[in-house]
Structure formats: structure tokens, C-alpha cells
Design a protein around this motif. Structure first.
Motif, PDB file in Angstrom:
ATOM      1  N   SER A   1     -74.894 -65.892 -47.405  1.00  8.89           N
ATOM      2  CA  SER A   1     -75.405 -66.500 -48.630  1.00  8.89           C
ATOM      3  C   SER A   1     -75.130 -65.585 -49.815  1.00  8.89           C
ATOM      4  CB  SER A   1     -76.910 -66.743 -48.510  1.00  8.89           C
ATOM      5  OG  SER A   1     -77.452 -67.192 -49.728  1.00  8.89           O
ATOM      6  N   SER A   2     -74.743 -66.185 -50.917  1.00 12.71           N
ATOM      7  CA  SER A   2     -74.494 -65.395 -52.122  1.00 12.71           C
ATOM      8  C   SER A   2     -75.784 -64.986 -52.815  1.00 12.71           C
ATOM      9  CB  SER A   2     -73.595 -66.169 -53.087  1.00 12.71           C
ATOM     10  OG  SER A   2     -74.196 -67.380 -53.465  1.00 12.71           O
ATOM     11  N   VAL A   3     -76.918 -65.474 -52.360  1.00 11.93           N
ATOM     12  CA  VAL A   3     -78.199 -65.043 -52.928  1.00 11.93           C
ATOM     13  C   VAL A   3     -78.962 -64.127 -51.970  1.00 11.93           C
ATOM     14  CG1 VAL A   3     -78.378 -67.055 -54.439  1.00 11.93           C
ATOM     15  CG2 VAL A   3     -79.451 -67.121 -52.182  1.00 11.93           C
ATOM     16  N   ALA A   4     -78.362 -63.800 -50.815  1.00  9.84           N
ATOM     17  CA  ALA A   4     -79.000 -62.881 -49.867  1.00  9.84           C
ATOM     18  C   ALA A   4     -78.947 -61.462 -50.412  1.00  9.84           C
ATOM     19  CB  ALA A   4     -78.317 -62.951 -48.506  1.00  9.84           C
ATOM     20  N   SER A   5     -79.988 -60.701 -50.142  1.00 15.14           N
ATOM     21  CA  SER A   5     -80.032 -59.320 -50.628  1.00 15.14           C
ATOM     22  C   SER A   5     -79.662 -58.304 -49.548  1.00 15.14           C
ATOM     23  CB  SER A   5     -81.416 -59.006 -51.190  1.00 15.14           C
ATOM     24  OG  SER A   5     -82.396 -59.217 -50.190  1.00 15.14           O
ATOM     25  N   ASP A   6     -79.645 -58.716 -48.282  1.00 18.01           N
ATOM     26  CA  ASP A   6     -79.295 -57.775 -47.216  1.00 18.01           C
ATOM     27  C   ASP A   6     -77.802 -57.847 -46.922  1.00 18.01           C
ATOM     28  OD1 ASP A   6     -79.282 -59.479 -44.253  1.00 18.01           O
ATOM     29  OD2 ASP A   6     -80.075 -60.437 -46.050  1.00 18.01           O
ATOM     30  N   SER A   7     -77.223 -56.729 -46.542  1.00 14.57           N
ATOM     31  CA  SER A   7     -75.773 -56.630 -46.359  1.00 14.57           C
ATOM     32  C   SER A   7     -75.255 -57.474 -45.195  1.00 14.57           C
ATOM     33  CB  SER A   7     -75.353 -55.178 -46.181  1.00 14.57           C
ATOM     34  OG  SER A   7     -75.967 -54.632 -45.026  1.00 14.57           O
ATOM     35  N   ASP A   8     -76.091 -57.751 -44.204  1.00 20.53           N
ATOM     36  CA  ASP A   8     -75.644 -58.556 -43.067  1.00 20.53           C
ATOM     37  C   ASP A   8     -75.342 -59.992 -43.474  1.00 20.53           C
ATOM     38  OD1 ASP A   8     -75.873 -56.419 -41.344  1.00 20.53           O
ATOM     39  OD2 ASP A   8     -77.887 -56.978 -40.682  1.00 20.53           O
ATOM     40  N   HIS A   9     -76.068 -60.515 -44.442  1.00 22.73           N
ATOM     41  CA  HIS A   9     -75.920 -61.921 -44.834  1.00 22.73           C
ATOM     42  C   HIS A   9     -75.280 -62.118 -46.208  1.00 22.73           C
ATOM     43  CE1 HIS A   9     -79.327 -62.086 -41.874  1.00 22.73           C
ATOM     44  NE2 HIS A   9     -78.471 -62.972 -41.371  1.00 22.73           N
ATOM     45  N   ALA A  10     -75.231 -61.090 -47.029  1.00 24.06           N
ATOM     46  CA  ALA A  10     -74.743 -61.233 -48.406  1.00 24.06           C
ATOM     47  C   ALA A  10     -73.240 -61.483 -48.452  1.00 24.06           C
ATOM     48  CB  ALA A  10     -75.078 -59.984 -49.209  1.00 24.06           C
ATOM     49  N   ILE A  11     -72.849 -62.348 -49.366  1.00 24.30           N
ATOM     50  CA  ILE A  11     -71.448 -62.623 -49.657  1.00 24.30           C
ATOM     51  C   ILE A  11     -71.356 -62.939 -51.144  1.00 24.30           C
ATOM     52  CG2 ILE A  11     -71.495 -65.118 -49.180  1.00 24.30           C
ATOM     53  CD1 ILE A  11     -68.764 -64.584 -47.661  1.00 24.30           C
ATOM     54  N   ALA A  12     -70.258 -62.596 -51.762  1.00 28.65           N
ATOM     55  CA  ALA A  12     -70.108 -62.826 -53.203  1.00 28.65           C
ATOM     56  C   ALA A  12     -69.995 -64.322 -53.505  1.00 28.65           C
ATOM     57  CB  ALA A  12     -68.878 -62.106 -53.720  1.00 28.65           C
ATOM     58  N   PRO A  13     -70.545 -64.751 -54.637  1.00 31.60           N
ATOM     59  CA  PRO A  13     -70.359 -66.148 -55.039  1.00 31.60           C
ATOM     60  C   PRO A  13     -68.913 -66.375 -55.484  1.00 31.60           C
ATOM     61  CG  PRO A  13     -71.445 -64.945 -56.782  1.00 31.60           C
ATOM     62  CD  PRO A  13     -71.310 -63.992 -55.617  1.00 31.60           C
ATOM     63  N   LEU A  14     -68.539 -67.625 -55.647  1.00 33.92           N
ATOM     64  CA  LEU A  14     -67.239 -67.953 -56.218  1.00 33.92           C
ATOM     65  C   LEU A  14     -67.377 -67.877 -57.731  1.00 33.92           C
ATOM     66  CD1 LEU A  14     -66.377 -71.127 -54.087  1.00 33.92           C
ATOM     67  CD2 LEU A  14     -65.885 -68.742 -53.565  1.00 33.92           C
ATOM     68  N   ARG A  15     -66.405 -67.290 -58.395  1.00 33.18           N
ATOM     69  CA  ARG A  15     -66.456 -67.170 -59.857  1.00 33.18           C
ATOM     70  C   ARG A  15     -65.324 -67.980 -60.466  1.00 33.18           C
ATOM     71  NH1 ARG A  15     -70.604 -64.114 -60.933  1.00 33.18           N
ATOM     72  NH2 ARG A  15     -71.127 -62.402 -59.541  1.00 33.18           N
ATOM     73  N   TYR A  16     -65.571 -68.489 -61.666  1.00 35.66           N
ATOM     74  CA  TYR A  16     -64.557 -69.280 -62.344  1.00 35.66           C
ATOM     75  C   TYR A  16     -64.739 -69.192 -63.847  1.00 35.66           C
ATOM     76  CZ  TYR A  16     -68.175 -72.803 -63.169  1.00 35.66           C
ATOM     77  OH  TYR A  16     -69.322 -73.453 -63.581  1.00 35.66           O
ATOM     78  N   SER A  17     -63.678 -69.546 -64.563  1.00 36.27           N
ATOM     79  CA  SER A  17     -63.764 -69.728 -66.009  1.00 36.27           C
ATOM     80  C   SER A  17     -63.432 -71.195 -66.268  1.00 36.27           C
ATOM     81  CB  SER A  17     -62.808 -68.797 -66.747  1.00 36.27           C
ATOM     82  OG  SER A  17     -61.486 -69.023 -66.322  1.00 36.27           O
ATOM     83  N   GLY A  18     -63.817 -71.682 -67.428  1.00 35.73           N
ATOM     84  CA  GLY A  18     -63.606 -73.089 -67.729  1.00 35.73           C
ATOM     85  C   GLY A  18     -64.882 -73.876 -67.504  1.00 35.73           C
ATOM     86  N   THR A  19     -64.734 -75.168 -67.338  1.00 31.73           N
ATOM     87  CA  THR A  19     -65.911 -76.031 -67.213  1.00 31.73           C
ATOM     88  C   THR A  19     -66.387 -76.124 -65.770  1.00 31.73           C
ATOM     89  OG1 THR A  19     -64.664 -78.065 -66.815  1.00 31.73           O
ATOM     90  CG2 THR A  19     -65.057 -77.453 -69.132  1.00 31.73           C
ATOM     91  N   ALA A  20     -67.653 -76.434 -65.623  1.00 27.62           N
ATOM     92  CA  ALA A  20     -68.224 -76.638 -64.296  1.00 27.62           C
ATOM     93  C   ALA A  20     -67.565 -77.835 -63.612  1.00 27.62           C
ATOM     94  CB  ALA A  20     -69.735 -76.830 -64.394  1.00 27.62           C
ATOM     95  N   ALA A  21     -67.255 -78.871 -64.375  1.00 27.60           N
ATOM     96  CA  ALA A  21     -66.610 -80.060 -63.800  1.00 27.60           C
ATOM     97  C   ALA A  21     -65.236 -79.720 -63.233  1.00 27.60           C
ATOM     98  CB  ALA A  21     -66.511 -81.159 -64.853  1.00 27.60           C
ATOM     99  N   ALA A  22     -64.466 -78.911 -63.947  1.00 28.70           N
ATOM    100  CA  ALA A  22     -63.143 -78.501 -63.453  1.00 28.70           C
ATOM    101  C   ALA A  22     -63.282 -77.622 -62.214  1.00 28.70           C
ATOM    102  CB  ALA A  22     -62.371 -77.778 -64.545  1.00 28.70           C
TER     103      ALA A  22
END
Length: 148
Positions: free
Chosen positions: A46-67
Motif C-alpha cells: 500500500s502506498s499509505v502504509a508506514s512499515d517497510s514490509d508493506h509500503a510502496i510508492a504511489p504512482l505520480r503524474y503531471s497533467g489532469t487527473a482525467a488524463a
């Protein structure tokens, strides 16, 4: 047939039925309004996990949320054995099904400003042998390439 062979067939049958018969968990974001914490097992990232076993980075983007949502859907389409179960403009719930035993994993995406939070969890079992983390990283690569 020997008793051992019968036992092996029963175990394989139970695994197949268990993999096919599971239902979506109640703790999905669409039901609760928040990403649930990963269970204390190595079958979730999960990208909102705080422990290293479960944490993963979220996907990042520029531009609109719809795109970004369209790029995400295109990336998902390039991956095998998945279907979108539920979708809103800011949220996707996707189910991936394993090839052999038909196990189901629930993957959630919450699209915000410049970031897509992600949670990927196996419905059953203790360990996923790194499948959920590898799936998110493969999806990240496809997403960064423009979707597929």
C-alpha cells in the motif's frame, strides 16, 4: 488409488474452490472512504502504509487527473487477467486473477492531484511471494510509458 493420492486430490480441489469462491473484502475504499491497513501478512502492499514490509510508492503524474485515469486504464489493459470491478472518476477497484489456481487479488487506486494512491492485496493466503509488489511495479512501468 492410495489414501495419499486421495488426500492430495482433496487439497488441490479445496485450493481451487477457495481461489474461485472468494468474495471482495468489505474493507475496500469504496465501502469505507479510506485505504485499510495491510494485514500483518506479506500479501499486501500500500502506498499509505508506514512499515517497510508493506509500503510502496504511489504512482505520480503531471497533467489532469482525467488524463492520468485514462493512462492507468490503458496500463491495466496491457496486463493479463484483470477486470475493473468498480469505477468512479477518482477511484478504481480492479481484480486480478492468477492463471493456475484462480486466486483473486484486489487492487485499488485513488486518483488525486499529481498522485495515484495504490493498495494491492491477496484475498486469501499468508504470503503472495511478492506478486502484489511486482504487479504494482509492472503497472508503474506501463503507466510511465504512457499506458501500454
Amino acid at each position: 488409488m492410495s489414501a495419499r493420492w486421495h488426500l492430495q486430490l482433496c487439497i488441490i480441489g479445496a485450493l481451487l474452490l477457495q481461489g474461485c469462491a472468494t468474495t471482495a473484502p468489505a474493507d475496500l475504499w469504496r465501502n469505507t472512504g479510506t485505504f485499510a491497513a495491510c494485514p500483518p501478512r506479506p500479501n499486501c502492499v500500500s502506498s499509505v502504509a508506514s512499515d517497510s514490509d508493506h509500503a510502496i510508492a504511489p504512482l505520480r503524474y503531471s497533467g489532469t487527473a482525467a488524463a492520468a485515469r485514462e493512462r492507468l486504464i490503458a496500463a491495466l489493459a496491457a496486463m493479463p487477467r484483470n477486470r475493473i470491478e468498480y469505477a468512479t472518476p477518482e477511484y478504481l477497484h480492479v481484480v486480478f486473477v492468477s492463471r493456475l489456481l484462480r486466486f483473486r487479488d484486489d487492487v485499488e487506486f485513488l486518483i488525486g492531484d499529481g498522485v495515484i494512491q495504490v493498495r494491492s492485496r491477496s484475498r486469501i493466503g499468508y504470503s503472495d511471494l511478492g506478486v502484489n509488489r511486482a504487479r504494482v511495479e509492472r503497472l508503474r512501468a506501463l503507466f510511465e510509458q504512457g499506458g501500454g
